[in-house]
Design a protein around this motif. Structure first.
Motif, mmCIF file in Angstrom:
data_model
loop_
_atom_site.group_PDB
_atom_site.id
_atom_site.type_symbol
_atom_site.label_atom_id
_atom_site.label_comp_id
_atom_site.label_asym_id
_atom_site.label_seq_id
_atom_site.Cartn_x
_atom_site.Cartn_y
_atom_site.Cartn_z
ATOM 1 N N LEU A 1 -40.643 -42.240 108.586
ATOM 2 C CA LEU A 1 -39.266 -42.691 108.356
ATOM 3 C C LEU A 1 -39.180 -44.215 108.347
ATOM 4 N N GLY A 2 -39.918 -44.859 109.259
ATOM 5 C CA GLY A 2 -39.923 -46.316 109.284
ATOM 6 C C GLY A 2 -40.510 -46.912 108.017
ATOM 7 N N TRP A 3 -41.566 -46.278 107.514
ATOM 8 C CA TRP A 3 -42.197 -46.759 106.285
ATOM 9 C C TRP A 3 -41.251 -46.610 105.089
ATOM 10 N N LEU A 4 -40.594 -45.461 104.983
ATOM 11 C CA LEU A 4 -39.632 -45.259 103.900
ATOM 12 C C LEU A 4 -38.485 -46.266 103.997
ATOM 13 N N GLY A 5 -38.022 -46.516 105.230
ATOM 14 C CA GLY A 5 -36.943 -47.478 105.422
ATOM 15 C C GLY A 5 -37.353 -48.884 105.022
ATOM 16 N N LEU A 6 -38.575 -49.282 105.407
ATOM 17 C CA LEU A 6 -39.070 -50.607 105.041
ATOM 18 C C LEU A 6 -39.153 -50.764 103.527
ATOM 19 N N GLN A 7 -39.722 -49.759 102.857
ATOM 20 C CA GLN A 7 -39.851 -49.857 101.406
ATOM 21 C C GLN A 7 -38.485 -49.833 100.715
ATOM 22 N N GLY A 8 -37.530 -49.104 101.314
ATOM 23 C CA GLY A 8 -36.179 -49.104 100.765
ATOM 24 C C GLY A 8 -35.529 -50.474 100.860
ATOM 25 N N VAL A 9 -35.729 -51.155 101.983
ATOM 26 C CA VAL A 9 -35.185 -52.512 102.147
ATOM 27 C C VAL A 9 -35.839 -53.460 101.152
ATOM 28 N N ALA B 1 -48.134 -56.304 102.737
ATOM 29 C CA ALA B 1 -49.454 -56.770 103.166
ATOM 30 C C ALA B 1 -49.330 -57.849 104.238
ATOM 31 N N VAL B 2 -48.394 -58.768 104.049
ATOM 32 C CA VAL B 2 -48.198 -59.835 105.038
ATOM 33 C C VAL B 2 -47.725 -59.246 106.362
ATOM 34 N N LEU B 3 -46.750 -58.350 106.302
ATOM 35 C CA LEU B 3 -46.244 -57.724 107.524
ATOM 36 C C LEU B 3 -47.347 -56.941 108.234
ATOM 37 N N LEU B 4 -48.181 -56.272 107.461
ATOM 38 C CA LEU B 4 -49.271 -55.493 108.037
ATOM 39 C C LEU B 4 -50.300 -56.415 108.686
ATOM 40 N N LEU C 1 -47.573 -44.984 96.836
ATOM 41 C CA LEU C 1 -48.671 -45.776 96.275
ATOM 42 C C LEU C 1 -49.104 -46.872 97.250
ATOM 43 N N ILE C 2 -48.144 -47.601 97.808
ATOM 44 C CA ILE C 2 -48.492 -48.630 98.791
ATOM 45 C C ILE C 2 -49.000 -47.967 100.072
ATOM 46 N N GLY C 3 -48.409 -46.814 100.422
ATOM 47 C CA GLY C 3 -48.877 -46.075 101.594
ATOM 48 C C GLY C 3 -50.325 -45.643 101.468
ATOM 49 N N TRP C 4 -50.742 -45.317 100.260
ATOM 50 C CA TRP C 4 -52.140 -44.930 99.992
ATOM 51 C C TRP C 4 -53.104 -46.042 100.416
ATOM 52 N N VAL C 5 -52.832 -47.288 100.016
ATOM 53 C CA VAL C 5 -53.757 -48.368 100.374
ATOM 54 C C VAL C 5 -53.657 -48.712 101.863
ATOM 55 N N VAL C 6 -52.503 -48.474 102.477
ATOM 56 C CA VAL C 6 -52.384 -48.694 103.918
ATOM 57 C C VAL C 6 -53.238 -47.676 104.669
ATOM 58 N N ILE C 7 -53.214 -46.417 104.246
ATOM 59 C CA ILE C 7 -54.071 -45.403 104.866
ATOM 60 C C ILE C 7 -55.542 -45.768 104.687
ATOM 61 N N ASN C 8 -55.902 -46.199 103.481
ATOM 62 C CA ASN C 8 -57.278 -46.646 103.243
ATOM 63 C C ASN C 8 -57.669 -47.756 104.214
ATOM 64 N N MET C 9 -56.785 -48.725 104.392
ATOM 65 C CA MET C 9 -57.079 -49.835 105.295
ATOM 66 C C MET C 9 -57.185 -49.348 106.736
#
Length: 429
Positions: free
Chosen positions: A78-86, A121-124, A209-217
């Motif tokens: 939910l937090g990830w969806l909210g961040l991407q929505g913002v 990426a910066v936030l991560l 799509l962005i979540g995919w690379v975050v999981i990879n990382m």
């Protein structure tokens, strides 16, 4: 003619025709796939976590209920969806118009997906520097997948209910059968929005799509925790797939002309694919390498890198050529290409990349998919699932493209097919 009759004629002109041709097995497929797709995701993740990583092991590795649910996982999704929505709503980047809709209007879309990737990426990076254990994602991958799939189902149900009050011209040409099960699966409304927030466009390239690379990382960071440094195989998989996602978001505007946005409704098929299937099956190679490490020689790594580069070159060059020709046929880079006139007034390319095979971008996709799997070695079929899936997906998508183009361009499409006989693989298919 009376005013009321004129009004009805105007409505009928813009009304979406009733869908008569069903795909994906029709009603039976619409009933089975919403069960089979989530089960497939969970099965692949469970097999990947098993010692043998065998797809045919019996009994199959069934996770316990405790392994499927964690409140933290729901909070993360939910937090990830909210961040991407913002990030979607940020007033950065340009605005582009979509294709002309049935009622003559054109929707506006924010082109800021690449900005979302960079800010994410910066936030991560800051969060990891501050002590966020990104490798923890590998420990809760099953609960994350369950939560993402559950939210996709809830979203699909809400989308179907919303479509029941949508105006006739807003319905998708492929999901308007009148059969609730089929329309729920395919998507009944073409461009469901909350105000200016386009739900389908948002889900298409952002959270999954962005979540995919975050999981990879996360898998890479976990490998560093366990082994002290990332393997060459893990670095290749992360690098190849990050390039693919970056390219998609850098060229985000091109998605506005794809079948997903321009033709398909937003239902379970796209919602589950965007939010659950992509991030949790496309990251399968990185997940596999974390639990079943595979070493590569420098020469092998160079050969795999060359294969990915070739696939990416074909994919990007062919897509760029098509997009340039669509935007401006007089562009010097495409004006010299040979074309065929059609009854619609548009012209079909029969030289350049699109004279090589009918879908050169799909050929590039397949070569890249193979390059993503090879760093995992050839001793297990599991990492090759993505290649098999991509072959199935692209052959099916190519068949859909063929039917649509045949209906749209008629005799000109037949001429094009004679000039360009191979669909995806030159001299083979």
């Amino acid at each position: 003619l009376s005013l009321s009759l004129i009004d009805r004629m105007a409505v009928d002109k813009h009304r979406a025709p009733r869908t008569t041709e069903k795909e994906f097995g029709g009603t039976l497929g619409a009933v089975c796939l919403p069960v089979l797709l989530p089960v497939t995701v969970l099965y692949l993740l469970s097999v990947c976590c098993s010692p043998s990583a065998s797809l045919l092991q019996w009994p199959p590795p069934l996770p316990s209920p405790a392994q499927l649910w964690q409140p933290k996982a729901l909070a993360i999704v939910l937090g990830w969806l909210g961040l991407q929505g913002v990030l979607y709503l940020l007033p950065v980047g340009k605005t582009a118009q979509g294709l002309v809709l049935r009622d003559g209007s054109r929707l506006q879309y924010p082109i800021n997906g690449f900005h979302s990737l960079c800010i994410s990426a910066v936030l991560l990076a800051v969060s990891v520097w501050a002590g966020l254990p990104l490798g923890y994602l590998s420990d809760i991958l099953l609960p994350l997948a369950v939560c993402a799939g559950g939210l996709a189902f809830i979203l699909s149900l809400l989308l179907y209910l919303k479509s029941l009050v949508a105006p006739p011209h807003a319905l998708a040409p492929g999901g308007n059968t009148g059969n609730p099960l089929y329309d729920f699966f395919m998507g009944r409304e073409l461009n469901p929005r909350i105000g200016t927030f386009d739900l389908k466009y948002f889900c298409e390239l952002r959270p999954g799509l962005i979540g995919w690379v975050v999981i990879n990382m996360g898998m890479l960071m976990k490998e560093v925790e366990l082994r002290g440094s990332p393997s060459l195989s893990m670095l290749l998989v992360n690098g190849f797939q990050l390039l693919y996602v970056t390219d998609a978001l850098w060229n985000e505007e091109a998605v506005l002309t794809t079948m997903d946005i321009a033709h398909d409704g937003f239902g379970f098929m796209l919602a589950f694919g965007d939010l659950a299937w992509v991030p949790f099956t496309y990251s399968l190679q990185a997940h596999f390498l974390l639990l079943h490490p595979h070493s590569l020689s420098t020469l092998t790594a160079a050969a795999i890198t060359a294969l990915n580069a070739l696939g990416y070159f074909i994919f990007r060059q062919s897509n760029s050529q098509k997009n340039r020709f669509r935007r401006d046929p007089t562009d010097p880079r495409v004006s010299g290409l040979e074309t065929i006139a059609t009854a619609t007034g548009k012209r079909l390319l029969v030289s350049g990349w699109w004279g090589f095979v009918r879908h050169p971008n799909y050929l590039g996709d397949l070569l890249m998919a193979l390059a993503w799997s090879l760093p995992c070695g050839l001793s297990h079929p599991l990492p090759c699932f993505h290649v098999v899936y991509f072959c199935t997906l692209l052959v099916h998508r190519e068949a859909r493209d063929e039917r649509q183009c045949q209906g749209k361009y008629g005799l000109a499409w037949g001429t094009y097919c004679q000039r360009v006989p191979y669909r995806i693989l030159p001299y083979l298919y």
